[in-house]
Design a protein around this motif. Structure first.
Motif, PDB file in Angstrom:
ATOM      1  N   ASP A 143      43.420  45.760  45.622  1.00 56.32           N
ATOM      2  CA  ASP A 143      42.829  46.805  44.772  1.00 56.32           C
ATOM      3  C   ASP A 143      42.672  46.318  43.334  1.00 56.32           C
ATOM      4  O   ASP A 143      41.648  46.558  42.682  1.00 56.32           O
ATOM      5  N   VAL A 144      43.709  45.651  42.830  1.00 58.30           N
ATOM      6  CA  VAL A 144      43.667  45.114  41.463  1.00 58.30           C
ATOM      7  C   VAL A 144      42.582  44.053  41.343  1.00 58.30           C
ATOM      8  O   VAL A 144      41.766  44.074  40.410  1.00 58.30           O
ATOM      9  N   LEU A 145      42.547  43.144  42.289  1.00 58.21           N
ATOM     10  CA  LEU A 145      41.571  42.059  42.241  1.00 58.21           C
ATOM     11  C   LEU A 145      40.146  42.573  42.391  1.00 58.21           C
ATOM     12  O   LEU A 145      39.210  42.002  41.823  1.00 58.21           O
ATOM     13  N   CYS A 146      39.983  43.651  43.135  1.00 54.94           N
ATOM     14  CA  CYS A 146      38.651  44.252  43.274  1.00 54.94           C
ATOM     15  C   CYS A 146      38.141  44.790  41.937  1.00 54.94           C
ATOM     16  O   CYS A 146      36.944  44.752  41.651  1.00 54.94           O
ATOM     17  N   ASP A 147      39.056  45.291  41.113  1.00 51.48           N
ATOM     18  CA  ASP A 147      38.665  45.854  39.818  1.00 51.48           C
ATOM     19  C   ASP A 147      38.557  44.811  38.715  1.00 51.48           C
ATOM     20  O   ASP A 147      38.027  45.091  37.632  1.00 51.48           O
ATOM     21  N   ALA A 148      39.084  43.624  38.957  1.00 45.39           N
ATOM     22  CA  ALA A 148      39.116  42.600  37.916  1.00 45.39           C
ATOM     23  C   ALA A 148      37.708  42.108  37.584  1.00 45.39           C
ATOM     24  O   ALA A 148      36.885  41.897  38.478  1.00 45.39           O
ATOM     25  N   ASP A 149      37.460  41.932  36.301  1.00 50.54           N
ATOM     26  CA  ASP A 149      36.198  41.377  35.825  1.00 50.54           C
ATOM     27  C   ASP A 149      36.329  39.858  35.848  1.00 50.54           C
ATOM     28  O   ASP A 149      36.833  39.246  34.902  1.00 50.54           O
ATOM     29  N   VAL A 150      35.894  39.236  36.948  1.00 52.47           N
ATOM     30  CA  VAL A 150      36.094  37.799  37.139  1.00 52.47           C
ATOM     31  C   VAL A 150      34.827  37.141  37.658  1.00 52.47           C
ATOM     32  O   VAL A 150      33.986  37.782  38.295  1.00 52.47           O
ATOM     33  N   ASP A 151      34.727  35.841  37.382  1.00 49.33           N
ATOM     34  CA  ASP A 151      33.610  35.038  37.877  1.00 49.33           C
ATOM     35  C   ASP A 151      33.962  34.316  39.161  1.00 49.33           C
ATOM     36  O   ASP A 151      33.079  33.819  39.866  1.00 49.33           O
ATOM     37  N   ALA A 152      35.254  34.220  39.455  1.00 47.50           N
ATOM     38  CA  ALA A 152      35.742  33.569  40.676  1.00 47.50           C
ATOM     39  C   ALA A 152      37.193  33.977  40.876  1.00 47.50           C
ATOM     40  O   ALA A 152      37.866  34.415  39.934  1.00 47.50           O
ATOM     41  N   LEU A 153      37.682  33.832  42.105  1.00 43.80           N
ATOM     42  CA  LEU A 153      39.079  34.096  42.405  1.00 43.80           C
ATOM     43  C   LEU A 153      39.664  32.918  43.175  1.00 43.80           C
ATOM     44  O   LEU A 153      39.043  32.392  44.100  1.00 43.80           O
ATOM     45  N   VAL A 154      40.864  32.529  42.766  1.00 44.54           N
ATOM     46  CA  VAL A 154      41.607  31.449  43.421  1.00 44.54           C
ATOM     47  C   VAL A 154      42.894  32.057  43.954  1.00 44.54           C
ATOM     48  O   VAL A 154      43.499  32.924  43.308  1.00 44.54           O
ATOM     49  N   PHE A 155      43.337  31.592  45.131  1.00 45.27           N
ATOM     50  CA  PHE A 155      44.510  32.188  45.777  1.00 45.27           C
ATOM     51  C   PHE A 155      45.536  31.124  46.160  1.00 45.27           C
ATOM     52  O   PHE A 155      45.201  30.131  46.802  1.00 45.27           O
ATOM     53  N   ASP A 156      46.769  31.364  45.767  1.00 41.42           N
ATOM     54  CA  ASP A 156      47.943  30.664  46.291  1.00 41.42           C
ATOM     55  C   ASP A 156      48.593  31.687  47.224  1.00 41.42           C
ATOM     56  O   ASP A 156      49.622  32.277  46.940  1.00 41.42           O
TER      57      ASP A 156
END
Length: 359
Positions: free
Chosen positions: A227-240
């Motif tokens: 939910d948080v990541l869906c709302d984030a204003d980002v150009d890309a997402l990286v996951f560990d």
């Protein structure tokens, strides 16, 4: 009598010259606070607003209120800097230095590069005391980046400069907004100071802004973090994303997690990292079995995911040297291990980001 008066005058002059400077404090959040994955929070030093977002357990709630990955950009002509923090939660973990857990890490730009300048932290029994950070800096204006504690909650942070000197916000030289959601590794556990987590090292090397949402021990592909990541204003997402959950949890949660985020961010890259080899496996059969299972599950499912979903990628990591002695506690790398991690993903990560105009 004349000699006595002359001596007294000289003594007063020496005292005046050597007197400690007075400091004027500016709230850090009134300068340029960077690195936040969710920009508007009721407490400016929280990475996620725990009033707005629900579903976190107590441990998760503590982690997202920590200031890991946040930094303050400012310029000053002061020759010394002091800090006046007000803490909420502070960690006393054994596997990480106090300078990293509750301290401050200063970099100053020189010849176009960020150069380490100083780091400091209050003692456990003096959290309410001012913190001398650096003295005897050269004359002139310095461009500063101050990393905040990785594992403490701040209510306030005053940045003190000498009375009569200037301090003002520095415009960020970092490009784009790339979020990283991850485990204690991303959080920076076992670093010696706050600027040494692998996302922060990558940020200094590349000039790309990485937004750290490391949540030590609690990155398990949960829907409420999505939910948080869906709302984030980002150009890309990286996951560990494969360091904390079990193999069974990865199998159950991975695809729904990807689908939830892709609904909100259909056109940005989602870049998943394989979890690192934990050096506790060297002579521990139980650890070897458990860690091997989660790595194998991640490999299997990400091979499917990269075919099934657009804009999904999988890259390998490495945080160990050939002697396998970069670990602090068998699980977490030290600074050198995190440097190896950052180096191991830098090229594949930048290659993917370049496809999306992130460079």
């Amino acid at each position: 009598m004349k000699k006595i008066l002359t001596f007294a005058a000289s003594a007063l002059l020496v005292i005046a010259v050597n007197a400690a400077p007075k400091y004027v404090y500016t709230e850090a959040s009134d300068l340029n606070l960077i690195g936040k994955i969710i920009e508007n929070t009721s407490n400016p030093y929280h990475r996620v607003d725990t009033v707005k977002y629900k579903g976190f357990n107590e441990a998760e709630n503590v982690r997202i209120r920590c200031s890991s990955g946040l930094a303050v950009l400012f310029r000053t002509d002061s020759r010394s800097i002091r800090l006046k923090p007000e803490y909420g939660y502070t960690s006393m973990a054994a596997h990480t230095t106090g300078v990293s857990l509750r301290g401050y890490d200063l970099y100053i730009k020189k010849d176009g590069k960020w150069l380490y300048a100083a780091s400091a932290a209050p003692a456990y029994d003096k959290l309410d005391k001012e913190v001398p950070l650096i003295n005897s800096m050269p004359e002139g204006v310095k461009e500063c980046m101050l990393y905040l504690p990785i594992y403490s909650e701040l209510y306030s942070l005053g940045i003190g400069v000498e009375e009569g000197s200037s301090i003002e916000a520095l415009e960020s030289p970092f490009r784009h907004r790339v979020g990283i959601f991850g485990s204690s590794y991303t959080h920076g556990v076992s670093t010696s100071r706050a600027g040494m987590s692998y996302p922060m090292q990558l940020m200094r090397w590349t000039g790309i802004q990485f937004l750290n949402l490391g949540v030590s021990g609690n990155c398990k592909l949960q829907p409420h973090f999505a939910d948080v990541l869906c709302d984030a204003d980002v150009d890309a997402l990286v996951f560990d994303a494969f360091s904390n959950p079990s193999a069974q949890m990865i199998q159950k949660r991975l695809f729904p997690f990807i689908e939830q985020i892709q609904k909100a961010h259909p056109d940005i890259p989602l870049i998943f990292q394989q979890t690192i080899y934990r050096e506790r496996r060297n002579f521990n059969g139980t650890a070897e079995k458990k860690d091997s299972a989660k790595q194998q599950m991640a490999e299997k499912l990400m091979k499917e995911a990269c075919k099934k979903y657009r804009n999904v990628y999988f890259i390998q990591t490495n945080a160990a040297d050939e002697l396998h002695e970069t670990s602090v506690d068998g699980t977490h790398p030290g600074d050198y291990g995190y440097t190896l991690w950052a180096r191991s993903i830098q090229k594949p990560l930048l290659k993917i980001l370049k496809k999306y105009g992130i460079r």
